[in-house]
Design a protein around this motif. Structure first.
Motif, PDB file in Angstrom:
ATOM      1  N   GLN A   1       0.904  -1.345  -0.170  1.00  0.00           N
ATOM      2  CA  GLN A   1      -0.107   0.076   0.044  1.00  0.00           C
ATOM      3  C   GLN A   1       0.913   1.240  -0.256  1.00  0.00           C
ATOM      4  OE1 GLN A   1      -2.717   0.490   3.531  1.00  0.00           O
ATOM      5  NE2 GLN A   1      -3.518   2.570   2.640  1.00  0.00           N
ATOM      6  N   VAL A   2       0.647   1.708  -0.739  1.00  0.00           N
ATOM      7  CA  VAL A   2       1.631   3.604  -1.140  1.00  0.00           C
ATOM      8  C   VAL A   2       1.494   4.154  -0.428  1.00  0.00           C
ATOM      9  CG1 VAL A   2       1.988   5.350  -2.290  1.00  0.00           C
ATOM     10  CG2 VAL A   2       1.852   2.689  -3.290  1.00  0.00           C
ATOM     11  N   GLN A   3       1.840   4.744   0.576  1.00  0.00           N
ATOM     12  CA  GLN A   3       1.807   6.203   1.564  1.00  0.00           C
ATOM     13  C   GLN A   3       2.486   7.575   1.156  1.00  0.00           C
ATOM     14  OE1 GLN A   3       1.124   4.536   5.005  1.00  0.00           O
ATOM     15  NE2 GLN A   3      -0.728   4.939   5.781  1.00  0.00           N
ATOM     16  N   LEU A   4       1.723   8.691   1.388  1.00  0.00           N
ATOM     17  CA  LEU A   4       2.442  10.154   1.545  1.00  0.00           C
ATOM     18  C   LEU A   4       1.878  10.694   2.572  1.00  0.00           C
ATOM     19  CD1 LEU A   4       2.393  10.643  -2.214  1.00  0.00           C
ATOM     20  CD2 LEU A   4       4.872   9.378  -0.910  1.00  0.00           C
ATOM     21  N   VAL A   5       2.976  10.697   2.855  1.00  0.00           N
ATOM     22  CA  VAL A   5       2.544  11.402   4.675  1.00  0.00           C
ATOM     23  C   VAL A   5       3.015  12.680   4.698  1.00  0.00           C
ATOM     24  CG1 VAL A   5       2.594  11.577   7.043  1.00  0.00           C
ATOM     25  CG2 VAL A   5       2.916   9.648   5.645  1.00  0.00           C
ATOM     26  N   GLU A   6       2.786  13.793   5.259  1.00  0.00           N
ATOM     27  CA  GLU A   6       3.152  15.038   5.017  1.00  0.00           C
ATOM     28  C   GLU A   6       3.669  15.115   6.346  1.00  0.00           C
ATOM     29  OE1 GLU A   6       0.611  15.452   0.959  1.00  0.00           O
ATOM     30  OE2 GLU A   6       0.053  14.273   3.122  1.00  0.00           O
ATOM     31  N   SER A   7       3.945  16.692   6.535  1.00  0.00           N
ATOM     32  CA  SER A   7       4.199  16.620   8.104  1.00  0.00           C
ATOM     33  C   SER A   7       5.131  18.171   8.060  1.00  0.00           C
ATOM     34  CB  SER A   7       4.680  16.486   8.708  1.00  0.00           C
ATOM     35  OG  SER A   7       6.318  16.116   8.853  1.00  0.00           O
ATOM     36  N   GLY A   8       5.020  19.104   8.737  1.00  0.00           N
ATOM     37  CA  GLY A   8       5.306  19.963   9.305  1.00  0.00           C
ATOM     38  C   GLY A   8       4.556  21.644   9.042  1.00  0.00           C
ATOM     39  N   ALA A  24       7.082   8.982   1.899  1.00  0.00           N
ATOM     40  CA  ALA A  24       6.643   7.678   1.060  1.00  0.00           C
ATOM     41  C   ALA A  24       7.079   6.442   1.550  1.00  0.00           C
ATOM     42  CB  ALA A  24       7.278   7.620  -0.941  1.00  0.00           C
ATOM     43  N   SER A  25       5.850   5.805   1.785  1.00  0.00           N
ATOM     44  CA  SER A  25       6.490   4.204   1.686  1.00  0.00           C
ATOM     45  C   SER A  25       5.399   3.456   0.696  1.00  0.00           C
ATOM     46  CB  SER A  25       6.236   4.049   3.295  1.00  0.00           C
ATOM     47  OG  SER A  25       4.747   3.749   3.644  1.00  0.00           O
ATOM     48  N   GLY A  26       6.047   2.040   0.771  1.00  0.00           N
ATOM     49  CA  GLY A  26       5.169   0.839  -0.586  1.00  0.00           C
ATOM     50  C   GLY A  26       5.368   1.714  -2.043  1.00  0.00           C
ATOM     51  N   LEU A  27       6.833   2.086  -2.307  1.00  0.00           N
ATOM     52  CA  LEU A  27       6.185   2.242  -3.697  1.00  0.00           C
ATOM     53  C   LEU A  27       7.915   2.185  -3.786  1.00  0.00           C
ATOM     54  CD1 LEU A  27       5.741   6.328  -4.747  1.00  0.00           C
ATOM     55  CD2 LEU A  27       6.275   5.500  -2.729  1.00  0.00           C
ATOM     56  N   THR A  28       8.514   2.236  -4.844  1.00  0.00           N
ATOM     57  CA  THR A  28      10.255   2.404  -5.231  1.00  0.00           C
ATOM     58  C   THR A  28      10.340   3.879  -5.754  1.00  0.00           C
ATOM     59  OG1 THR A  28      10.143   0.264  -6.576  1.00  0.00           O
ATOM     60  CG2 THR A  28      12.416   1.636  -7.160  1.00  0.00           C
ATOM     61  N   PHE A  29      10.357   4.499  -4.384  1.00  0.00           N
ATOM     62  CA  PHE A  29      10.321   5.977  -4.293  1.00  0.00           C
ATOM     63  C   PHE A  29      11.500   6.889  -5.671  1.00  0.00           C
ATOM     64  CE2 PHE A  29       9.692  10.325  -2.159  1.00  0.00           C
ATOM     65  CZ  PHE A  29      10.477  10.956  -2.374  1.00  0.00           C
ATOM     66  N   ASP A  73      15.262  13.074  -0.305  1.00  0.00           N
ATOM     67  CA  ASP A  73      16.659  12.434  -0.081  1.00  0.00           C
ATOM     68  C   ASP A  73      15.833  11.237  -0.746  1.00  0.00           C
ATOM     69  OD1 ASP A  73      18.093  10.588   1.446  1.00  0.00           O
ATOM     70  OD2 ASP A  73      18.294  12.273   3.020  1.00  0.00           O
ATOM     71  N   ASN A  74      16.189  10.161  -1.326  1.00  0.00           N
ATOM     72  CA  ASN A  74      16.394   8.881  -1.594  1.00  0.00           C
ATOM     73  C   ASN A  74      16.622   8.181  -0.806  1.00  0.00           C
ATOM     74  OD1 ASN A  74      14.520   9.782  -4.164  1.00  0.00           O
ATOM     75  ND2 ASN A  74      16.023   9.735  -5.870  1.00  0.00           N
ATOM     76  N   ALA A  75      17.529   8.361  -0.445  1.00  0.00           N
ATOM     77  CA  ALA A  75      17.668   7.093   0.897  1.00  0.00           C
ATOM     78  C   ALA A  75      16.742   7.171   2.324  1.00  0.00           C
ATOM     79  CB  ALA A  75      19.570   7.425   1.589  1.00  0.00           C
ATOM     80  N   LYS A  76      16.165   8.130   2.567  1.00  0.00           N
ATOM     81  CA  LYS A  76      15.180   8.222   3.426  1.00  0.00           C
ATOM     82  C   LYS A  76      13.329   8.098   2.478  1.00  0.00           C
ATOM     83  CE  LYS A  76      18.142  10.732   6.397  1.00  0.00           C
ATOM     84  NZ  LYS A  76      18.268  12.489   7.113  1.00  0.00           N
ATOM     85  N   THR A 106      -0.534  12.661 -15.506  1.00  0.00           N
ATOM     86  CA  THR A 106      -1.058  12.542 -14.018  1.00  0.00           C
ATOM     87  C   THR A 106      -0.315  12.401 -13.026  1.00  0.00           C
ATOM     88  OG1 THR A 106      -1.754  10.681 -14.009  1.00  0.00           O
ATOM     89  CG2 THR A 106      -2.739  12.476 -14.859  1.00  0.00           C
ATOM     90  N   TYR A 107      -0.750  12.845 -11.620  1.00  0.00           N
ATOM     91  CA  TYR A 107      -0.163  11.438 -10.039  1.00  0.00           C
ATOM     92  C   TYR A 107      -0.524  10.519  -9.797  1.00  0.00           C
ATOM     93  CZ  TYR A 107       3.387  15.727  -9.851  1.00  0.00           C
ATOM     94  OH  TYR A 107       4.493  17.068 -10.183  1.00  0.00           O
ATOM     95  N   ASP A 108      -0.170   9.676  -9.253  1.00  0.00           N
ATOM     96  CA  ASP A 108      -0.659   8.373  -9.347  1.00  0.00           C
ATOM     97  C   ASP A 108      -1.357   8.004  -8.384  1.00  0.00           C
ATOM     98  OD1 ASP A 108       1.970   7.877 -11.193  1.00  0.00           O
ATOM     99  OD2 ASP A 108       0.088   7.291 -12.005  1.00  0.00           O
ATOM    100  N   TYR A 109      -0.109   9.016  -6.746  1.00  0.00           N
ATOM    101  CA  TYR A 109      -0.194   8.949  -5.537  1.00  0.00           C
ATOM    102  C   TYR A 109      -0.115  10.641  -4.130  1.00  0.00           C
ATOM    103  CZ  TYR A 109       1.051   4.094  -6.679  1.00  0.00           C
ATOM    104  OH  TYR A 109       0.994   2.945  -6.524  1.00  0.00           O
ATOM    105  N   TRP A 110      -1.491  10.197  -3.803  1.00  0.00           N
ATOM    106  CA  TRP A 110      -1.516  11.522  -3.113  1.00  0.00           C
ATOM    107  C   TRP A 110      -1.114  11.566  -1.911  1.00  0.00           C
ATOM    108  CZ3 TRP A 110      -1.532  16.630  -5.799  1.00  0.00           C
ATOM    109  CH2 TRP A 110      -2.045  16.324  -7.218  1.00  0.00           C
TER     110      TRP A 110
END
Length: 120
Positions: A1-8, A24-29, A73-76, A106-110
């Protein structure tokens, strides 16, 4: 499951700075270009900035050029939006999004968004 979590996000005064993060998680960032969008109350969601897979290319809407910087930061598995010299008109909900293409299609995940309020 893809998740994008904003903060700040938060409440700041005009002229202040904020740095938004999107984890980001659940995808090859590193296979996704990333973008930031914002939606002010009663308005449509607008593009702010985008960055390609390896942070070689970036793009900004005119209203934030010279004030906002997108980075990743692709490592993170994280994309950032550094926002300087904030103005009351920057008040909005801010969203990150992932796309297979840079500035095409289009953008695939939000993400779910983070609120930024700039007081005068």
């Amino acid at each position: 499951q893809v998740q994008l979590v904003e903060s700040g996000g938060g409440l700041v005064q005009a002229g202040d700075s904020l740095r938004l993060s999107c984890a980001a998680s659940g995808l090859t960032f590193s296979s996704y270009a990333m973008g930031w969008f914002r939606q002010a109350p009663g308005k449509e969601r607008d593009f702010i900035a985008a960055i390609d897979w390896i942070a070689f290319r970036t793009s900004y809407t005119d209203s934030v050029k010279g004030r906002f910087t997108i980075s990743r930061d692709n490592a993170k598995n994280t994309v950032y939006l550094q926002m300087n010299s904030l103005k009351p008109e920057d008040t909005a909900d801010y969203y990150c999004a992932a796309s297979r293409l840079f500035l095409r299609g289009t953008y695939d995940y939000w993400g779910q968004g983070t609120q930024v309020t700039v007081s005068s």
